[in-house]
Design a protein around this motif. Structure first.
Motif, short mmCIF file in Angstrom:
data_model
loop_
_atom_site.label_atom_id
_atom_site.label_comp_id
_atom_site.label_asym_id
_atom_site.label_seq_id
_atom_site.Cartn_x
_atom_site.Cartn_y
_atom_site.Cartn_z
N GLU A 142 41.25 56.68 31.42
CA GLU A 142 40.91 55.42 31.73
C GLU A 142 42.01 54.62 32.18
O GLU A 142 43.28 55.03 31.89
CB GLU A 142 40.52 54.86 30.67
CG GLU A 142 39.01 55.44 30.03
CD GLU A 142 38.26 54.68 29.16
OE1 GLU A 142 38.61 53.35 28.66
OE2 GLU A 142 37.24 55.14 28.51
N TRP A 143 42.17 53.31 32.76
CA TRP A 143 43.18 52.59 33.19
C TRP A 143 44.42 52.68 32.31
O TRP A 143 45.43 52.64 32.93
CB TRP A 143 42.80 51.36 33.93
CG TRP A 143 42.59 50.12 32.75
CD1 TRP A 143 41.37 50.10 32.26
CD2 TRP A 143 43.80 49.46 32.28
NE1 TRP A 143 41.61 48.97 31.30
CE2 TRP A 143 42.74 48.95 31.35
CE3 TRP A 143 44.85 49.30 32.46
CZ2 TRP A 143 43.48 47.79 30.46
CZ3 TRP A 143 45.55 48.24 31.78
CH2 TRP A 143 44.68 47.61 30.80
N GLN A 195 46.89 55.53 32.60
CA GLN A 195 47.56 55.78 33.93
C GLN A 195 49.21 55.37 34.06
O GLN A 195 49.54 54.37 33.43
CB GLN A 195 46.80 55.07 34.99
CG GLN A 195 45.55 55.27 35.06
CD GLN A 195 44.63 56.90 35.03
OE1 GLN A 195 45.62 57.29 36.00
NE2 GLN A 195 44.18 57.03 34.45
#
Length: 138
Positions: free
Chosen positions: A18-19, A22
């Motif tokens: 998920e973001w 990142q």
């Protein structure tokens, strides 16, 4: 999603894929980078980090990130207990609040390592000189 003990008290975060997990472009990994998956507050707990660092002959770690009073502090403690010299650039960590930030940095500077800033740490690395510990009021 697998069960994470820390999510019992905190909002789920840094979920693989998920973001929030990142890596930003400016810190894009290189081909020769080594990855250690951190699954608890400390980067040392139940990981190969200590073994990897010892195999590489590392004796000093610079700990950055969030949250100072939780993950950073846990990693600093474990690094200290594993025998590493620990450096925390105060402008590269953030806590849940100002009180927690100051308290954690005070404890680190007086018991577990050195607290400095990114500019001084970078200069010390470049020049091969020691990092000076910041004076922190009690």
């Amino acid at each position: 999603m697998r069960h994470e003990r820390e999510f019992a008290k905190r909002t789920p975060h840094c979920i693989e894929g998920e973001w929030g997990c990142q890596v930003i472009d400016e810190l894009a990994p290189r081909e020769d980078d080594i990855f250690v998956v951190k699954r608890r507050y400390s980067g040392f707990f139940n990981t190969d980090l200590d073994l990897t660092l010892k195999d590489m002959g590392v004796d000093t770690v610079i700990v950055v990130g969030v949250v100072t009073n939780i993950c950073v502090r846990s990693t600093v403690h474990d690094a200290f207990f594993h025998g590493y010299q620990v450096i925390v650039p105060e402008d590269c960590v953030a806590a849940t609040g100002p009180r927690e930030q100051e308290s954690s940095l005070y404890d680190i500077a007086t018991h577990f390592g050195f607290v400095s800033d990114a500019t001084e740490v970078a200069a010390a690395l470049e020049e091969g000189t020691p990092v000076r510990n910041r004076e922190i009021a009690a």
